[in-house]
Design a protein around this motif. Sequence first.
Motif, PDB file in Angstrom:
ATOM      1  N   PRO A  34       0.815  -1.227   0.000  1.00 44.26           N
ATOM      2  CA  PRO A  34       0.000   0.000   0.000  1.00 44.26           C
ATOM      3  C   PRO A  34       0.842   1.267   0.000  1.00 44.26           C
ATOM      4  CG  PRO A  34      -0.899  -1.595   1.550  1.00 44.26           C
ATOM      5  CD  PRO A  34       0.441  -2.104   1.129  1.00 44.26           C
TER       6      PRO A  34
ATOM      7  N   ALA B  53      -8.825  -3.939   5.758  1.00 42.25           N
ATOM      8  CA  ALA B  53      -7.422  -3.984   5.332  1.00 42.25           C
ATOM      9  C   ALA B  53      -6.580  -4.944   6.164  1.00 42.25           C
ATOM     10  CB  ALA B  53      -6.816  -2.578   5.389  1.00 42.25           C
TER      11      ALA B  53
ATOM     12  N   TRP C 259      -4.293  -7.035   3.837  1.00 43.36           N
ATOM     13  CA  TRP C 259      -3.357  -6.139   3.163  1.00 43.36           C
ATOM     14  C   TRP C 259      -2.249  -5.681   4.096  1.00 43.36           C
ATOM     15  CZ3 TRP C 259      -7.055  -2.287   0.211  1.00 43.36           C
ATOM     16  CH2 TRP C 259      -7.626  -2.963  -0.889  1.00 43.36           C
TER      17      TRP C 259
ATOM     18  N   ARG D   6      -6.084  -2.788  -6.595  1.00 41.83           N
ATOM     19  CA  ARG D   6      -4.984  -2.392  -5.719  1.00 41.83           C
ATOM     20  C   ARG D   6      -4.344  -1.099  -6.211  1.00 41.83           C
ATOM     21  NH1 ARG D   6      -1.292  -7.088  -2.968  1.00 41.83           N
ATOM     22  NH2 ARG D   6      -2.952  -8.137  -1.825  1.00 41.83           N
TER      23      ARG D   6
END
Length: 241
Positions: free
Chosen positions: A28, A174, A180, A221
Amino acid sequence: MTTIDTAEIARFDALAEQWWDPTGPMWPLHRLNATRVPFIQHQLSALSPDSALPVGNLSGLRILDVGCGAGLLSESMALAGASVSAVDASSRNIAIAREHAQMQGLSIDYQVGDITTLNLPEFDVVLNMEVIEHVNKLPDFFRRCCELCRPGGIQFVATINRNLLSYLVAIVAAEYILGWLPRGTHQWRKFVRPAELTALLGDNGFSISESTGVMVNPLQRSVALSSLETVNYMMSARRDE
């Protein structure tokens, strides 16, 4: 008392070796970096000491990257021509940042420590990106960051709004559903609402120049600027002269 949250540092220490892997748990930040760098460069075009330089060329600017991690944003600023200093509380992050910068042939002044206790000069630009939601004693931390930006200089801040949606997106989804981010990366109580950040900046002599939301597309993404500041958002603010 220090502004460093030792539990937060331990979590980032565990990820240090994976910081530069764009497909690993720090992906990220890699996507965020690709979005925030053009935003920063555009805002700084008017601050450059050489008006003839094209947008994106940061030559002549002294930039401080606070909470720099392993140097993603620091290196982007150095590659754009800026003179970069960077600080992080994690010694493992700084070691990896130094090693990576050396491999890239970049000269970046990396330092380990608490920003409130380090002896640093004023800078033209202070980058405070994705860090204020990870510190203790936010007013003290933020006051010091503001002091390190020269009068007329610009500070950039990126963080996460505090509301029900941000809890569901940034933590539940997340960290727990999509995986993630490692669980525990964020503490909802430390998220900062835009109005609170605006007040912090104003109390320290800064006027907002630009504010934008940052939207993450979970399917692709991808990360892009948005008019919605309900979860991630960024601000730039100029210090009063």
